[in-house]
Design a protein around this motif. Structure first.
Motif, mmCIF file in Angstrom:
data_model
loop_
_atom_site.group_PDB
_atom_site.id
_atom_site.type_symbol
_atom_site.label_atom_id
_atom_site.label_comp_id
_atom_site.label_asym_id
_atom_site.label_seq_id
_atom_site.Cartn_x
_atom_site.Cartn_y
_atom_site.Cartn_z
ATOM 1 N N ASP A 187 -0.500 -8.647 7.468
ATOM 2 C CA ASP A 187 -1.780 -7.950 7.645
ATOM 3 C C ASP A 187 -1.571 -6.445 7.802
ATOM 4 O OD1 ASP A 187 -0.783 -7.965 10.167
ATOM 5 O OD2 ASP A 187 -2.563 -8.761 11.155
ATOM 6 N N ILE A 188 -0.399 -6.035 8.245
ATOM 7 C CA ILE A 188 -0.117 -4.592 8.344
ATOM 8 C C ILE A 188 -0.041 -3.992 6.933
ATOM 9 C CG2 ILE A 188 2.421 -4.659 8.414
ATOM 10 C CD1 ILE A 188 2.321 -2.613 10.578
ATOM 11 N N ASN A 189 0.486 -4.778 5.997
ATOM 12 C CA ASN A 189 0.568 -4.297 4.623
ATOM 13 C C ASN A 189 -0.805 -4.259 3.957
ATOM 14 O OD1 ASN A 189 2.196 -3.542 2.263
ATOM 15 N ND2 ASN A 189 1.326 -5.420 1.435
ATOM 16 N N GLN A 190 -1.690 -5.117 4.437
ATOM 17 C CA GLN A 190 -3.038 -5.087 3.872
ATOM 18 C C GLN A 190 -3.766 -3.803 4.270
ATOM 19 O OE1 GLN A 190 -4.520 -8.910 5.105
ATOM 20 N NE2 GLN A 190 -3.033 -9.898 3.785
ATOM 21 N N LEU A 191 -3.378 -3.228 5.413
ATOM 22 C CA LEU A 191 -3.974 -1.946 5.818
ATOM 23 C C LEU A 191 -3.238 -0.791 5.147
ATOM 24 C CD1 LEU A 191 -4.637 -1.965 9.670
ATOM 25 C CD2 LEU A 191 -6.310 -1.806 7.866
ATOM 26 N N LYS A 197 4.793 -2.313 4.377
ATOM 27 C CA LYS A 197 5.426 -2.715 5.635
ATOM 28 C C LYS A 197 5.086 -4.169 5.926
ATOM 29 C CE LYS A 197 6.991 1.391 6.972
ATOM 30 N NZ LYS A 197 8.320 1.714 7.436
ATOM 31 N N SER A 198 6.010 -4.856 6.575
ATOM 32 C CA SER A 198 5.681 -6.236 6.942
ATOM 33 C C SER A 198 5.687 -6.365 8.466
ATOM 34 C CB SER A 198 6.624 -7.219 6.281
ATOM 35 O OG SER A 198 7.925 -7.031 6.725
ATOM 36 N N ILE A 296 -9.981 1.181 19.361
ATOM 37 C CA ILE A 296 -9.834 1.936 18.118
ATOM 38 C C ILE A 296 -9.364 0.961 17.049
ATOM 39 C CG2 ILE A 296 -8.530 3.763 16.972
ATOM 40 C CD1 ILE A 296 -8.378 5.162 19.732
ATOM 41 N N ARG A 297 -10.031 0.971 15.908
ATOM 42 C CA ARG A 297 -9.693 0.032 14.835
ATOM 43 C C ARG A 297 -9.628 0.769 13.499
ATOM 44 N NH1 ARG A 297 -10.486 -5.186 16.945
ATOM 45 N NH2 ARG A 297 -11.454 -5.065 18.972
ATOM 46 N N LEU A 298 -9.004 0.104 12.542
ATOM 47 C CA LEU A 298 -8.853 0.696 11.206
ATOM 48 C C LEU A 298 -9.370 -0.273 10.156
ATOM 49 C CD1 LEU A 298 -5.086 1.708 11.559
ATOM 50 C CD2 LEU A 298 -7.023 3.177 11.968
ATOM 51 N N SER A 299 -10.024 0.260 9.138
ATOM 52 C CA SER A 299 -10.455 -0.592 8.014
ATOM 53 C C SER A 299 -10.264 0.166 6.718
ATOM 54 C CB SER A 299 -11.945 -0.925 8.129
ATOM 55 O OG SER A 299 -12.150 -1.956 9.039
ATOM 56 N N LEU A 300 -9.936 -0.569 5.688
ATOM 57 C CA LEU A 300 -9.845 0.058 4.362
ATOM 58 C C LEU A 300 -11.240 0.488 3.912
ATOM 59 C CD1 LEU A 300 -7.362 -2.351 2.615
ATOM 60 C CD2 LEU A 300 -7.059 0.106 2.801
ATOM 61 N N ILE A 301 -11.276 1.508 3.094
ATOM 62 C CA ILE A 301 -12.566 2.001 2.605
ATOM 63 C C ILE A 301 -12.946 1.213 1.355
ATOM 64 C CG2 ILE A 301 -13.773 4.030 1.702
ATOM 65 C CD1 ILE A 301 -11.833 5.706 3.458
ATOM 66 N N HIS A 302 -14.135 0.649 1.390
ATOM 67 C CA HIS A 302 -14.559 -0.176 0.263
ATOM 68 C C HIS A 302 -14.735 0.687 -0.989
ATOM 69 C CE1 HIS A 302 -17.433 -2.682 -2.076
ATOM 70 N NE2 HIS A 302 -16.579 -3.606 -1.690
ATOM 71 N N ASP A 303 -14.509 0.056 -2.114
ATOM 72 C CA ASP A 303 -14.572 0.743 -3.403
ATOM 73 C C ASP A 303 -15.864 1.554 -3.579
ATOM 74 O OD1 ASP A 303 -13.599 1.439 -5.815
ATOM 75 O OD2 ASP A 303 -14.433 -0.294 -6.872
ATOM 76 N N GLU A 383 -9.637 9.225 -3.116
ATOM 77 C CA GLU A 383 -9.747 9.990 -4.362
ATOM 78 C C GLU A 383 -8.571 9.630 -5.269
ATOM 79 O OE1 GLU A 383 -9.579 14.181 -3.762
ATOM 80 O OE2 GLU A 383 -10.730 14.617 -5.578
ATOM 81 N N GLY A 384 -8.836 8.847 -6.283
ATOM 82 C CA GLY A 384 -7.780 8.456 -7.216
ATOM 83 C C GLY A 384 -6.922 7.301 -6.730
ATOM 84 N N HIS A 385 -7.241 6.732 -5.592
ATOM 85 C CA HIS A 385 -6.495 5.575 -5.075
ATOM 86 C C HIS A 385 -7.398 4.839 -4.093
ATOM 87 C CE1 HIS A 385 -5.984 7.624 -1.229
ATOM 88 N NE2 HIS A 385 -5.743 8.721 -1.941
ATOM 89 N N GLN A 386 -6.923 3.771 -3.526
ATOM 90 C CA GLN A 386 -7.747 3.039 -2.559
ATOM 91 C C GLN A 386 -6.953 2.755 -1.290
ATOM 92 O OE1 GLN A 386 -9.566 -0.309 -4.589
ATOM 93 N NE2 GLN A 386 -11.278 1.058 -5.006
#
Lengths: 407, 283
Positions: A187-191, A197-198, A296-303, A383-386
């Motif tokens: 799940d660390i690699n998913q972020l 990283k594993s 404090i939490r982190l989430s990927l930015i949706h497309d 910008e240019g990546h996700q």
């Protein structure tokens, strides 16, 4: 045991019948027939063929033998499993953490390297913050077999691996044997997709009374470096005893370091300057009410939010009353050109908390030579990546795309 | 060093900070308290049995206004010599020379402080979580427990990688990093909702402020949900802290949601680079 006896008896009888009906000439006496029970017993209990005897068997008996061999392997596995379970139960009943099964590869565990007085507190904090996840935690130490279970619910899925520092490459052996290298499931690699990283490794300093204080931090750092020499994709977090030791970390790939003395002193100063502040930090560090779990939490930015500025995303979140989070900033993936000399921990990412107006960014840079304002409110994310992440306060991780779909 | 050590009655200061015990972390503490970004730099009086440990601060700007009282901080006379009756805050650092028994000295010091002036703002550093219950019998306002801090920070860093950097940013006192501030509600926002105030602050682009929560007072209830009263029959009030108030929902009974109407006495918690001037900014 009943299964074992039944399989043995049925298998032995079928072999005798098959030999008696199809090829009676092979057996010279009743004793020869009874020997088949012995052969089947060996096959069923060991899963191996009894060499030489196979020549006496006809095709049907040969088929039965194969079935018995398979049954033997299954029964052997079941028995071994039972024995392991009995040993684990015995260990747990003795109030001790169970040993990690040999040759079992854990996916994305948390590894705690070393034992000190904080071990139990870290385990209960991880369990408290992580909700009901009960992820695997592996403790590696020379005295890991003596760790007692303080709380049954917190100590589910906690394993120990006893280390042997006298053996060369003992760390590599442990990682090769017990830790899966499949970082894609982590799940660390998913972020942090770009970091690949594993599992996470926490390195605790040796705080025994007879330890030489001067060597505690170098020893911890050395262990972290040793791990990284054969396992680049682990996320290493080390606890330092002295702030002075930070100088040893230059050029190392250690992801996070914590000097608690530094943090506590700064918190004391903040408490003196702004009365009541300790309560806030206590809450956001996982020490608040169990119902709130505000962190404090982190989430990927949706497309669909890609290529928007931080300002745009912040305004969208504030204006949607159903999104229950406070946006604090972002974590920006750094392209090669973006990387600077800043105090980067994870070298591929930069945390920008409370991004400022562009003109204030210039002011901070010009006036204070600031390295804390690398990006501003108008920075375009993804910008240019996700790979960029949003940083926010919330009581659970938020999938922002669910609000976009609804809109 | 001798020149710097004066008697308390020579100091003539008030609204100052008293630091009990001089330890390895005191230098950083002084630098944080007297950082150029701090608007109101208070004089500091250090009470220590080992004044020789305090560095020669003549050349250091941040050490200006620092005085020393030689003595044991758990002794009432030492505290009085440091002018505790007129101080703003007392910081009790764990005496690292005493190792595991340092917390005992901290408790003794808090008892001595309570005996002289119980309503002064006291910040105590505690080494072991097992000693925290003893502080319930004192009037200490803020406790920083090293053991809990270590465990929580390591656990958080493990589950939310990178979070230690954010905490470092929030805890460091400097002009170009963020801190958390506690501010009163601007008078013209009393009666308005938390969400309205939040939107107004987001629109304040020039100040770079993040509103993270609110503090309020509410009637204390017992485990059965009954309101607790004192011996005069008045409700006992307790402070509540709400980080990230949620949208109003049927499933939650809390009154502190986004549409909660702010009342006089409520406070807001803000993240900003310097102490924000909400009243001015939101005019």
């Amino acid at each position: 045991m009943l299964i074992l006896i039944s399989v043995w008896f049925i298998g032995g009888t079928l072999t005798i019948l098959s030999q008696w009906i199809i090829s009676p000439e092979v057996q010279k006496s009743t004793h020869d027939y009874l020997q088949y029970y012995w052969i089947v017993f060996i096959e069923v209990t060991s899963g191996f063929d009894v060499g030489g005897e196979v020549k006496r068997l006809n095709t049907l008996s040969f088929g039965i033998t194969i079935l018995m061999l398979i049954a033997g392997m299954i029964i052997g596995g079941l028995v071994s499993g039972q024995i392991i379970a009995i040993i684990l139960n015995a260990a747990q009943k003795a109030g001790l953490v169970a040993e990690a099964p040999n040759n079992f590869k854990f996916i994305d565990p948390i590894i705690i390297f070393g034992i000190n007085k904080h071990l139990h507190g870290i385990i209960s904090s991880v369990r408290r913050i992580d909700g009901n996840a009960n992820r695997d935690i592996i403790i590696i130490d020379e005295e890991a077999d003596e760790i007692s279970i303080l709380d049954e619910s917190d100590y589910k899925n906690i394993w120990y691996i006893k280390s042997d520092p006298s053996r060369r490459n003992y760390l590599k052996e442990i990682f090769d044997r017990n830790i899966s290298s499949d970082f894609k499931q982590s799940d660390i690699n998913q972020l942090y997709k770009a970091s690949q990283k594993s599992c996470r490794v926490i390195l605790l300093p040796n705080q025994k009374k007879d330890s030489n204080l001067e060597f505690i931090d170098p020893e911890t750092i050395q262990k972290a470096m040793e791990i990284e020499t054969f396992k680049e994709n682990v996320y290493t977090i080390i606890q330092l005893q002295s702030v002075e030791s930070k100088r040893y970390l230059k050029g190392k790939q250690i992801d996070e370091w914590l000097n608690i003395s530094d943090y506590s002193t700064k918190m004391i100063a903040q408490a003196a300057l702004s009365p009541g502040i300790t309560n806030i930090f206590n809450n956001i560090m996982g020490g608040g009410n169990e119902d709130t779990n505000e962190m404090i939490r982190l989430s990927l930015i949706h497309d669909s939010l890609s290529n928007l500025s931080f300002r745009d995303i912040k305004n969208w979140i504030v204006n949607d009353p159903n999104i229950d989070c406070i946006l604090l900033g972002f974590c920006k993936f750094l392209k090669e050109d973006d990387k600077g000399i800043e105090r980067l921990r994870n070298p591929n990412y930069y945390f920008q908390i409370n991004p400022v107006e562009p003109h204030r960014q210039k002011y901070y840079r010009d006036t204070y030579n600031s390295m804390s304002v690398k990006f501003n409110k108008d920075t375009i994310l993804n910008e240019g990546h996700q790979n960029d992440l949003l940083v926010y306060f919330a009581n659970k991780n938020i999938a922002f795309d669910q609000y976009i779909k609804r809109r | 060093m001798e020149n710097n050590t004066k008697l308390a009655n020579d100091f003539g200061v008030e609204d100052h900070i008293i630091i009990c015990n001089w330890t390895k972390k005191s230098d950083l503490l002084v630098k944080e308290l007297h950082n150029p970004s701090v608007e109101k730099k208070r004089p500091i009086i250090v009470i220590t049995e080992n004044p020789q440990d305090v560095p020669d601060f003549e050349e250091d700007e941040t050490y200006r206004g620092i005085m020393i009282v030689k003595g044991n901080p758990s002794n009432e006379d030492s505290l009085k010599r440091a002018g505790i009756e007129s101080a703003a805050t007392v910081i009790i650092l764990a005496d690292e020379r005493l190792a595991d028994t340092a917390d005992t000295k901290t408790i003794m010091t808090t008892i001595a402080i309570d005996h002289i002036i119980p309503d002064i703002h006291v910040v105590a550093e505690v080494l072991s979580a097992s000693n925290l219950p003893f502080f319930a019998y004192t009037f200490v306002n803020e406790i920083i427990c090293l053991e809990l801090l270590t465990e929580r920070l390591l656990a958080q860093s493990c589950l939310t990688p990178g979070v230690s950097f954010i905490f470092a940013d929030l805890l460091t006192q400097s002009s170009d990093t963020n801190e958390i501030y506690v501010e009163d509600i601007p008078t013209h926002y009393i009666g308005k909702t938390f969400q309205e105030l939040r939107k107004a602050i987001v629109a304040l682009d020039e100040q770079d402020i993040i509103l993270i929560g609110l503090g309020s007072s509410t009637e204390k209830t017992d485990s059965g949900g009954e309101i607790m009263v004192d011996h005069h029959g008045n409700s006992i009030m307790e402070k509540v802290l709400i980080i990230n108030p949620k949208a109003k929902s049927k499933s939650s009974s809390t009154k502190y949601h986004k549409d909660y109407k702010l009342i006089k006495g409520d406070q807001v918690y803000l993240i900003a680079y310097s102490r924000p001037n909400l009243a001015e900014g939101l005019k």
